[in-house]
Motif scaffolding. Structure first.
Motif, short mmCIF file in Angstrom:
data_model
loop_
_atom_site.label_atom_id
_atom_site.label_comp_id
_atom_site.label_asym_id
_atom_site.label_seq_id
_atom_site.Cartn_x
_atom_site.Cartn_y
_atom_site.Cartn_z
N SER A 133 0.90 -1.21 0.10
CA SER A 133 -0.10 -0.04 0.11
C SER A 133 0.83 1.40 -0.03
O SER A 133 0.60 2.20 -0.62
N THR A 146 -4.57 2.62 2.51
CA THR A 146 -4.25 2.79 4.03
C THR A 146 -2.99 1.93 4.11
O THR A 146 -2.86 0.72 3.69
N THR A 154 -4.85 -4.29 4.38
CA THR A 154 -5.53 -4.08 3.41
C THR A 154 -6.45 -5.39 3.16
O THR A 154 -5.84 -6.49 3.01
N ASP A 170 -4.41 -2.55 -5.76
CA ASP A 170 -3.31 -3.17 -4.48
C ASP A 170 -4.26 -4.15 -3.91
O ASP A 170 -5.38 -4.33 -4.07
MG LIG Z 1 -1.87 -2.95 2.27
#
Ligand SMILES: [Mg+2]
Ligand SMILES: Nc1nc2c(ncn2[C@@H]2O[C@H](COP(=O)(O)OP(=O)(O)OP(=O)(O)O)[C@@H](O)[C@H]2O)c(=O)[nH]1
Length: 273
Positions: A133, A146, A154, A170
């Protein structure tokens, strides 16, 4: 079918298992960035997933993240063997962005030519906590994903546009199926060494720190400003336990507490190798 899975509790808000989300990202990606820990790239590789990407004829880029925690001047080239398009990156020290963008543009151009795609999808995959991230935020020049030292932060796939026709995906951190509930000590220790498993959930931090100290003795001694004659972690535990006043009843050093603190320092990237 490739056998992969996330830890059993990791689902997104629609309760899609992590493994499915990651396989879906691989399916739609033209380029897949595998994020590795530069301190130990081999231990953070995902051979089954890499194979899946190559079988689908997609490109791989290996990002060696947290490059601020290694000495690039003395980095062992053997650690780069077998990697695809390896690039050192550090979000903290802002290293590697130009190189990675240039590489992505070249590979995107190639993918557009071959597949006639307008939009290029770049999947970002790796072990929990390797900095996926943070890399997304670095590439996007803004805080969109985040990131924190908390593992498994995540939970679902996130799309971020980073330029005309360039889309990042992501993903949650992933372990291979055989590792998601590891019974064997070696795998468990490896997860703790690379931060895929958290220091605060570790019952035998002394065992992990033993291995880390064997591997990175100089780095530990430099960071804690102490030495042991034989590279014996027990001696280090005693020295640091006295310094930090981590004692149990009858003045005995609380080695587990000391080791847990050391593992925390390691996982939080305080000890440069
Ligand atoms: Mg992450
Ligand atoms: N020293 C250093 N730390 C980094 C770097 N990139 C990320 N981190 C730290 O590593 C930790 C994990 O970062 P994230 O970006 O949340 O990692 P992730 O791979 O997305 O983690 P999950 O979503 O939990 O799988 C955070 O504490 C970051 O600050 C880096 O380049 N150098």
């Amino acid at each position: 079918m490739t056998r992969i899975s996330g830890p059993p509790e990791t689902h997104n808000r629609h309760r899609v298992p992590v493994a499915k989300q990651v396989l879906e990202v691989i399916r739609v990606s033209d380029i897949v960035i595998f994020v590795l820990d530069a301190r130990n790239p081999g231990a953070t590789r995902q051979p089954l997933l890499e194979q899946e990407v190559l079988t689908q004829g997609r490109e791989i880029v290996h990002v060696l993240n947290k490059a601020d925690l290694v000495d690039l001047r003395t980095y062992d080239p053997a650690l780069l063997e077998g990697l695809h398009n390896p690039i050192f990156m550090s979000y903290t020290k802002k290293i590697g962005l130009g190189k990675l963008m240039t590489k992505l543009k070249i590979l995107a151009k190639k993918a557009k030519k071959v597949n006639n795609f307008e939009r290029i999808h770049v999947g970002i995959i790796g072990y929990p906590n390797v900095g996926k991230s943070s890399l997304v935020n670095f590439l996007a020049h803004r805080h969109v994903a985040t990131a924190s030292h908390e593992r498994g932060l995540t939970k679902g796939m996130q799309k971020v546009r980073i330029g005309p026709g360039l889309l990042l995906l992501d993903t949650p951190g992933i372990l291979q199926a055989s590792e998601s509930n590891p019974d064997d000590v070696t795998t468990k220790v490896r997860h703790l060494m690379v931060g895929a498993e958290s220091w605060d959930r570790c019952r035998d931090p002394d065992m992990v720190v033993h291995r880390l100290y064997q591997k990175h003795r100089e780095a530990f001694e430099r960071f804690y400003a102490c030495t042991t004659e034989e590279g014996d972690a027990e001696v280090l535990f005693v020295q640091l336990g006295q310094r930090w006043n981590m004692v149990k009843q009858k003045g005995k050093i609380d080695e587990i507490r000391v080791a847990r603190q050391m593992l925390r320092d390691w996982q939080e990237g305080k000890i440069k190798v």
